[in-house]
Design a protein around this motif. Structure first.
Motif: not given
Length: 522
Positions: A437-438, A440-444, A487-489, A514-515
């Motif tokens: 799970l991240v 917008g800036g790619g932070q996990v 958040y993106r999965v 991107v799921c």
């Protein structure tokens, strides 16, 4: 029920007898171990008859009112200026009490007989021993006052001392009534425990004795206030405050009873058409179905103690046509101590997920993991990993959730993700997905739980057939301090050498597929 019975013994009207019968039978048919109160009622009836005989002058002189220390004063009867004689009043009290007890016994008899026949458990279960009386009493006293709140080993004995002090200072028949209320249910419990040790398995089973304990403590506190008003009132505040402060800790999720509501919610939210639910042990289906309102069939075939796989296999083999078996377990310590049902399923099917609501275990097992094409309802993806493998589709089990979870697996929330992989050519090595799970800036903010029982571990990629869609379930464990937001999965892939395989296609970002998106809420 007991209060109404006291009114009967004190010469109350027939309406109190009816109230006692209705209330006692309601208690018995709601909770079987309310039966420990029946000896109390019988003792009070015997005691009431004896006290009346002692108090009564020779017939036909009227029976005087209850003496000092009586809990209840005889209520005046409409239309009676004077008591009309010993026989009349005694019929309204002791004899009416006998009729009340007889009616309760008649109503309870069918349930009592069935319960007696059902208690076939040996007095000592394998690997267990009857609890010692003092340890059992200490556990009861703790449960009835602060329960699971921290209090130290002295708590039960302080409570016992207060109760005994209350009996010591109580006056007249009150002392006898409360003593019987305290002692007889405990003695009954120990007797029943010789028939079936399960009766003593939980301290909460005898919660019906709590009023007697509190009455005894109240008798002492009332006497103390009468002797030393200020200090006595301080003692009242101290005792009540200790019990009230314990409530907060007892209400914590880890101290809940079986959280069937959460178990049913999870299965209803994540179950799909073609799935089935297996409740184990069988009688727990009543509690589960109280909260489950989904369309999936619910099975509960195991009602005997399991000791061999021969008992387990036939019902479970009959469920092999379903896509997923949702195993919902509770109270298996006695009926399946070796975990045969769970063991049988885990040996054959990959694990979908595992959830741990209080007192309940929910596990999903993927009976079907291979499909000729992407199943209906799954979002197709354009994400290729190398030249021979692609992520054909993805399904998110949660669109909105909290980052913190205090009910199923504290402290973190989990995002359930179902991936569908498709090989376009024979694969010569195995792969392991990376699901995160991240922001917008790619932070996990969340990473997958690596389970040895997942599909990619149990059925590695080198065994996949070309063109088939292989189902792979993953849980993403969130950081419990994840801020609210969207958040993106994202899904990556690592090959057998530990190298990351870059993804390409319309549904990829930074070499990852991107799921979908989930929203984290407060």
């Amino acid at each position: 029920g007991l209060y109404a019975f006291l009114r009967v013994l004190d010469g109350g009207r027939a309406r109190w007898a009816v109230a006692s019968v209705v209330a006692m039978l309601a208690a018995l048919y709601t909770y079987l171990l309310s039966a420990v109160l029946l000896p109390v009622a019988v003792f009070w009836w015997v005691l009431g008859g004896r006290l009346r005989r002692q108090d009564s002058p020779s017939p036909p002189a009227p029976l005087p009112p209850a003496g000092e220390g009586s809990w209840l004063k005889p209520s005046p009867r409409r239309g009676e200026g004077r008591v009309r004689g010993d026989l009349t009043l005694r019929f309204r009290g002791v004899e009416l009490g006998f009729l009340t007890l007889a009616a309760i016994a008649l109503g309870f008899a069918p349930l009592a007989w069935r319960a007696w026949l059902a208690t076939t458990t040996p007095a000592v279960l394998p690997g267990s021993a009857p609890p010692r009386t003092l340890a059992l009493l200490g556990g009861w006293l703790t449960t009835w006052t602060i329960h699971k709140a921290a209090g130290g080993p002295l708590v039960p004995w302080v409570v016992a001392a207060l109760a005994l002090a209350g009996l010591a200072v109580a006056r007249g028949r009150a002392r006898l009534y409360v003593a019987g209320f305290l002692i007889l249910p405990l003695a009954t419990a120990l007797i029943l425990g010789r028939r079936d040790l399960l009766v003593l398995a939980e301290t909460r089973y005898f919660i019906a004795i709590v009023p007697a304990l509190l009455l005894a403590i109240a008798a002492f506190l009332g006497w103390f206030v009468g002797q030393q008003r200020i200090v006595g009132l301080m003692a009242v505040v101290l005792v009540a405050g200790a019990m009230a402060m314990a409530l907060r800790e007892n209400w914590e999720p880890q101290h809940w009873r079986e959280d069937w509501r959460e178990a049913a919610r999870y299965v209803a939210q994540h179950g799909e058409p073609g799935d089935a639910i297996l409740v184990h042990v069988d009688y727990m289906n009543v509690a589960f179905r109280q909260y489950y309102r989904g369309p999936l069939p619910v099975f509960f075939p195991f009602h005997d103690r399991l000791s061999d796989f021969a008992q387990v296999a036939p019902p479970l083999e009959g469920m092999a046509s379903y896509d997923t078996i949702w195993l919902v377990q509770s109270h298996t310590d006695t009926f399946d101590p070796d975990g045969l049902v769970e063991w049988w399923l885990s040996e054959r099917y990959p694990l979908v997920t595992e959830q741990y609501p209080a007192g309940v275990l929910v596990k999903g097992y993927a009976v079907r993991t291979r499909y000729p094409a992407l199943p209906p309802g799954v979002r197709p993806l354009d994400a290729a990993f190398g030249t021979s493998l692609r992520l054909a589709g993805c399904r998110l089990g949660d669109a909105r959730l909290r980052a913190r979870d205090d009910r199923s697996h504290p402290p973190s929330g989990w995002v359930h993700v179902t991936l569908y992989w498709q090989a376009s050519a024979s694969l010569t090595q195995d792969y392991v997905p990376v699901v995160r799970l991240v922001d917008g800036g790619g932070q996990v903010w969340g990473d997958r739980l690596d389970r040895a029982a997942s599909t990619v571990r149990r059925f590695p990629a080198s065994r996949w057939l070309v063109g088939e869609a292989v189902r792979d379930d993953q849980d993403v464990n969130l950081n419990p301090v994840t801020p609210p937001g969207r958040y993106r999965v994202v899904v990556g892939l690592v090959d057998g050498t530990g190298q990351q395989v870059a993804a390409s296609g319309a549904d990829t970002v930074a070499a990852q597929a991107v799921c979908g998106e989930v929203e984290i809420v407060r």
